[in-house]
Design a protein around this motif. Structure first.
Motif, PDB file in Angstrom:
ATOM      1  N   ASP A 265      34.581  26.743  32.566  1.00 40.52           N
ATOM      2  CA  ASP A 265      35.223  28.035  32.317  1.00 40.52           C
ATOM      3  C   ASP A 265      34.270  29.224  32.440  1.00 40.52           C
ATOM      4  O   ASP A 265      34.673  30.364  32.190  1.00 40.52           O
ATOM      5  N   ARG A 267      32.259  32.149  34.291  1.00 36.77           N
ATOM      6  CA  ARG A 267      32.657  32.993  35.409  1.00 36.77           C
ATOM      7  C   ARG A 267      31.435  33.493  36.167  1.00 36.77           C
ATOM      8  O   ARG A 267      30.363  33.677  35.591  1.00 36.77           O
ATOM      9  N   ASN A 294      43.727  32.801  42.114  1.00 40.75           N
ATOM     10  CA  ASN A 294      43.090  33.101  40.829  1.00 40.75           C
ATOM     11  C   ASN A 294      41.607  33.417  40.964  1.00 40.75           C
ATOM     12  O   ASN A 294      40.891  33.452  39.953  1.00 40.75           O
ATOM     13  N   SER A 296      39.889  36.087  41.553  1.00 41.38           N
ATOM     14  CA  SER A 296      39.362  37.262  40.858  1.00 41.38           C
ATOM     15  C   SER A 296      39.222  37.035  39.353  1.00 41.38           C
ATOM     16  O   SER A 296      38.449  37.735  38.688  1.00 41.38           O
ATOM     17  N   ALA A 297      39.941  36.064  38.809  1.00 43.87           N
ATOM     18  CA  ALA A 297      39.772  35.734  37.388  1.00 43.87           C
ATOM     19  C   ALA A 297      38.464  34.993  37.162  1.00 43.87           C
ATOM     20  O   ALA A 297      37.759  35.232  36.173  1.00 43.87           O
ATOM     21  N   PRO A 300      35.187  37.934  38.444  1.00 39.63           N
ATOM     22  CA  PRO A 300      35.791  39.223  38.106  1.00 39.63           C
ATOM     23  C   PRO A 300      35.259  40.418  38.891  1.00 39.63           C
ATOM     24  O   PRO A 300      35.944  41.446  38.966  1.00 39.63           O
TER      25      PRO A 300
END
Length: 334
Positions: A265, A267, A294, A296-297, A300
């Motif tokens: 998880d 990023r 997804n 860009s999640a 970011p």
């Protein structure tokens, strides 16, 4: 950088990094950009970008990655994990006397670039992924989720058993390289796009292997972006080294999953760019559509996703001008 030096092409040297000797091709002066190639390639896959980045005022460095070309090829399979590969890039920064760099990667080089940015954002201030997006850690070992049938299996599973793929790929190295470069390009026939075929690309027949017997290199057309001399460069390297080094990257897919458990998880927090062709076979892999939706999640600070119409897997070679322009635009924003 003098124009004559840029036109002369890249220079070559060997440096020490992370306990191995690594061959690099480099061109230009200015902010450092590392260029990580994939399978089955070498530094040569970045030949167009080396010149373009140098002309734009950057120091472009394209190594032969661990296991390839004139770089060391450790014998043990477990010496090819993503942690080793990212460590090689950190060590390369040190060898070049650079505090930071932007890192770009294509194919297998893309996971190296993404994870370099994930694990060491203090050293890699931006990341460019080509063909393969950032893939967050899944719930189970990756090889358990790939397609398999009674008569065929996904190429990543086919590559797992030491010696099997080597024997097939090394039977005729020139044929292997020419076939791979054409079949995954945007110039190859469009594969089956029916619902039944979804997620079942690059399936290898159990009785034929990756390169079928009975075909000759002369029967494979050359796409306009590739010459016989280009194929000879790749084939010359793999004829000398074999394919084991590159295949060992695949043999650590599940080990990577184990090692990266602490980063589930997590990023990618540095600025990023993603480039791919709309005919890239990777975009047809099972689950990639959801990954892209997804992205860009998970990333970011993703600045842009560039999808090149009609382009296949060999992104920076098939569309050198467009890829170089996108990379330079991103680098100048930084």
């Amino acid at each position: 950088m003098a124009t004559s030096a840029i036109l002369a092409g890249p220079t070559h040297r060997t440096v020490e990094t992370n306990g191995i000797r690594m061959h690099v091709a480099e061109q230009g002066e200015g902010p450092l950009v590392l260029l990580c190639h994939g399978f089955p390639e070498s530094w040569y896959s970045w030949r167009h970008q080396l010149a373009a980045l140098a002309a734009a005022g950057f120091h472009a460095v394209a190594p032969d990655m661990r296991g390839y070309g004139r770089t060391d090829r450790p014998e043990a399979i477990d010496q090819y994990t993503l942690l080793h590969l990212v460590g090689d890039m950190v060590g390369l920064l040190d060898a070049l006397g650079a505090e930071t760099a932007v890192i770009a990667g294509h194919d297998w080089g893309a996971p190296v670039a993404w994870h370099a940015a994930l694990l060491r954002p203090d050293r890699f201030r931006g990341v460019i992924g080509l063909s393969v997006p950032y893939l967050p850690r899944g719930q189970v070992h990756p090889t358990r989720t790939v397609p398999e049938a009674d008569d065929a299996l996904f190429y990543q599973r086919y590559f797992q058993a030491p010696g099997v793929a080597e024997a097939n790929l090394e039977r005729d190295v020139h044929l292997t390289l020419k076939l791979s470069l054409f079949n995954a390009s945007g110039d190859a026939p469009i594969p089956d796009a029916s619902p039944a075929a979804e997620g079942h690309v690059l399936m290898i027949p159990r009785d034929r292997g990756f390169v079928p017997a009975g075909i000759g290199a002369e029967t494979i057309p050359l796409p306009p972006w590739l010459t016989e001399a280009d194929v000879d460069v790749y084939a010359g390297e793999f004829a000398r080294t074999g394919f084991r080094g590159g295949l060992n990257w695949y043999r650590n897919i599940d080990r990577n999953w184990d090692l990266l458990a602490p980063f589930e998880d997590a990023r990618v927090t540095v600025p990023a760019l993603f480039i791919a062709g709309d005919r890239d076979v990777v975009l047809a892999f099972r689950g990639i559509g959801a990954v892209l939706s997804n992205l860009s999640a998970a990333v970011p600070r993703l600045r842009e996703t560039v999808i090149l119409a009609g382009c296949g897997h060999w992104t920076q070679q098939e569309r050198p001008e467009e890829v170089s322009a996108a990379m330079i635009g991103f680098l100048r924003q930084l």
